[in-house]
Design an enzyme around this catalytic site. Sequence first.
Site, PDB file in Angstrom:
ATOM      1  N   SER A  24      -5.185  -2.187  10.147  1.00 24.94           N
ATOM      2  CA  SER A  24      -6.441  -2.462  10.828  1.00 24.94           C
ATOM      3  C   SER A  24      -6.641  -3.969  10.850  1.00 24.94           C
ATOM      4  O   SER A  24      -6.042  -4.688  10.052  1.00 24.94           O
ATOM      5  CB  SER A  24      -7.601  -1.813  10.090  1.00 24.94           C
ATOM      6  OG  SER A  24      -7.272  -0.481   9.797  1.00 24.94           O
ATOM      7  N   GLY A 110      -3.692  -3.754  15.345  1.00 26.75           N
ATOM      8  CA  GLY A 110      -4.381  -2.641  14.724  1.00 26.75           C
ATOM      9  C   GLY A 110      -5.677  -2.218  15.372  1.00 26.75           C
ATOM     10  O   GLY A 110      -6.422  -1.441  14.799  1.00 26.75           O
ATOM     11  N   LYS A 163      -4.189  -7.253  -0.645  1.00 25.88           N
ATOM     12  CA  LYS A 163      -5.345  -7.963  -1.211  1.00 25.88           C
ATOM     13  C   LYS A 163      -5.640  -7.483  -2.623  1.00 25.88           C
ATOM     14  O   LYS A 163      -6.796  -7.350  -3.030  1.00 25.88           O
ATOM     15  CB  LYS A 163      -6.589  -7.812  -0.312  1.00 25.88           C
ATOM     16  CG  LYS A 163      -6.323  -8.234   1.141  1.00 25.88           C
ATOM     17  CD  LYS A 163      -7.581  -8.495   1.918  1.00 25.88           C
ATOM     18  CE  LYS A 163      -7.242  -8.765   3.389  1.00 25.88           C
ATOM     19  NZ  LYS A 163      -8.402  -8.968   4.232  1.00 25.88           N
ATOM     20  N   SER A 549     -20.442  36.461  44.043  1.00 25.88           N
ATOM     21  CA  SER A 549     -19.912  36.677  42.684  1.00 25.88           C
ATOM     22  C   SER A 549     -20.947  36.364  41.609  1.00 25.88           C
ATOM     23  O   SER A 549     -20.821  35.380  40.894  1.00 25.88           O
ATOM     24  CB  SER A 549     -18.627  35.868  42.463  1.00 25.88           C
ATOM     25  OG  SER A 549     -18.731  34.548  42.931  1.00 25.88           O
TER      26      SER A 549
END
Lengths: 634, 300
Positions: A24, A110, A163, A549
């Site tokens: 991402s 991402g 990280k 119908s």
Amino acid sequence: MSSASANSSPTKDPELVRFSTAGSVDDGKSTLIGRLLFDSGNVYDDHLAALEKSSKGNGQSESTVKGSALSLALLTDGLKAEREQGITIDVAYRYFATNKRRFILADAPGHEQYTRNMATAASTAQVTIILVDAEKGVLNQTRRHAFIAALMGVPRLLVAINKMDLVGYDQKRFEAVRDQFLEFAPKLGIKDLRFIPVSARDGDNIVTASAHMPWHTGSTVMDYLETIYVKGDANLVDFRFPVQYVLRPDAKYRGFTGQIASGMIRPGEEVVVLPSMRKSKVRSIDVFDGAELKHLPEAQPPMSVTLTLEDEIDISRGDMLARPGNVPEIKSQFDALVVWMNDVPMTTTKPYLMRHTTRDTKALINSVAYKIDVNTLGRLPGGILNLNEIGRVSFTTTHSVFLDSYERNRATGSFILIHPETFHTVAAGMVIDRHSKEESLDPSQRNLHTEVSLVTQSEREVRSGRKARTLWLTGLSGSGKSSIARALERKLFEDGVQIYRLDGDNLRHGLNKDLGFSQKDRGENIRRVAEVAKLFNDAGVTVVCAFISPFERDRQQAREIIGTERFVEVFMNTPLEVCEKRDPHGLYRKARSGEIAEFTGVNSPYEAPKMPEISIDTGHLTIEQAVEVLVKAI
Amino acid sequence: MHSLTALDQLEAEGIHIMREVAAQFERPVMMYSVGKDSSVLLHLARKAFFPAPIPFPLLHIDTGYKFPEMYEFRDAMVEKIGAKLIVHRNEAAIANGANPFELGTQRCCGFLKTQALLDALAAGAYDCAIGGARRDEERSRAKERVFSFRDKFGQWDPRNQRPELWNVFNGKVNKPESIRAFPLSNWTESDIWDYILREQIPVVPLYFAQKRTMIVRGEQLIPVGSGGAGSLKQEETKEVMCRYRSLGCMPCTGAVLSNATTLEAIVEEMTLVRISERATRVIDHDADGSMETKKREGYF
Ligand SMILES: Nc1nc2c(ncn2[C@@H]2O[C@H](COP(=O)(O)OP(=O)(O)O)[C@@H](O)[C@H]2O)c(=O)[nH]1
């Protein structure tokens, strides 16, 4: 260029490994790639200098020490316009080498909308690295990335939990994120799944082992890439040789060139030619060595070779050679998982060009059984696919294609769709093995195997240039069904469409003259109309039906008979008062006075369609306008 | 069964792309710039179709500023393998004395290369031109497709490129749109030299180190005696052991200090070099992103 492990001497004839990356935005993917390149000595000095200059130019305040996070991210950056917007939007390829291996990295961004790019990048990958931010943990996007990698048949997934510095290099946090991933990953069927805690910014566990995470005893990202066993990725069992180009330099030599898609082949082995089913033996496997023609003792994927055969058989591009005891399925109707890659949504009315290996055919989309929600991995109802949507699609092709399931064979289980006019590549498909996965949910599929005609539906449709449809106009007497049906028939006829109109006029007087207006007879009337419409559609003729119908059940039955992909329910949405006021044949008046029994709207109910494909308000539209709406809709 | 090496795989892919071009297009042509990448390209083309001849002509865009050794090599090579060569020059611009010193490198390239190329492609009504560009050469090439779509003006729009999956290439165009095909997309400079060594492919002698008299300007070694070098005549020359890593036009191509006199030595040098190949070419120093600008306009 110099390499990671400067002490060991380079492997002679290194292997090639192709991998892709996904993450991402801001998970640190660019930083990780930059780290891989930089720490393995794969960044030229002048490139680094230029990047440092351009990060300064962007007014960025971050330091420009060699290898700083910012420059590292910029290393993987691409085009100017994108650089100005600060985003990357397409697939970019990077090349680097260590003493052990050569790598091709396909890097896809991402962003939410780039399923397309990720699928493209993963299509050739042997590994996908997915970045997860240790603080944020597994996101919807993480699931999507893993799903796409699995969908595209990538055999291994490396989850880099990045990280780690921000979570104090905490083992528990790493394990928690890993477990989040493991909650959904098993159902993706990825063969090899690994997790590595990293800090891309500081280079921990990228190329060099982290001093901060002694608890991680596994490999670094680079170790992993250098040591995974990729030899087993090739399918060496099922010999498939899509003929690419025929060489006929003189009357004597006839060579069939191509890239071996899978399996092994040796001279003397028997082969069968698809689709003619003629058999022969391989005489020689030829390559040119720069001076003369050389004959090989065997060939394997993905070699590009030239085969000569013992017998003179007519073979051209798009044919396939296989072994007599092991041939792919020969099909003109099949299902595939499809990623839609174009801004223009899918259409089911016109055939696309399909390119499967070296074979081209026209392909009509019958239906989309379901879509897949890439974030939840759940199923959504079918319909049509839009950009970046994925679904299970059933196809009918003009010529048969020689298919293996994508699971078994990435080369012969894949295809692309090309738009017939713009020639854009609009979709990528992965063939589903019907024997191993559940049957299509689409009921119309169940009938496919009963086809006995030597002329296939797709052939008729290709000849008539379109997929025939039935427009089913339902509404009260006086709502404008017949007038609109007549006008529509005229208009489509003039447009060159093969069209026929069915209404009370031409059916009640002949085929259905034994029927009255009881609920039962009305039902039978509609059933017969639907069967007739289906036959017309089968013959390639578009049909417009105009019947009151009034019962949902009857219309539903008509839909099932005709096939939901052909059936277009059009609701003439005109209020009873308007119809009664028009009363063109004086029928309402007669019904009100009791002269007509069971008249819809007066003494018999009308069940309005709940989800018509089209709804037309004839109270506000002229006949011409209504016709225009309908013409556009088909 | 043995496992294929990286070079085996790159070769197989390159040959596959050559054959796709021959199969998918009516009038393909192959760019032949006489450099090392072109030499590999030519070798792959021969491999793809042997024992049949290469089923498309070669096209050399001649700026008139190429090194004499390149012209010699080109003619000998074409003669040896019996290929059909088309040489195209922007005669009008050459007659007008187009040169990089007055026009600047960008504009000079614009006339003598890009314009000449577009004219030559239009004149031949070619629907596909095979080029030897590699994605690792330059940043904007990293996103280039193997089959790169060009609009009817021969221009490249990075946002209007077709997704390319597996080894399935879509070469369908509405003429006069066209495709540029790049069989060496996935090769690096190292791969090129490894392959040249492995296959013993002939290359222009300028790639090998020898003592050459050069203008030394900072880090750059600039050839003396080229057509436009008059403006440089005040500068001091020196005899240095050097070679060219990349060959273009004489006024815009620098050499590098090197002792590599054999293919083995060049391959060895490749494992140590710290500077990119393009850095030795003056042409890319005009502006940041200049390659992308040129590509958009129709350059290879
Ligand atoms: N603290 C920390 N920050 C990181 C790490 N890796 C990347 N970053 C930062 O995260 C931000 C986004 O990184 P980038 O590589 O551009 O992310 P991308 O969008 O996934 O390519 C940048 O500010 C990086 O410096 C890491 O390991 N630790």
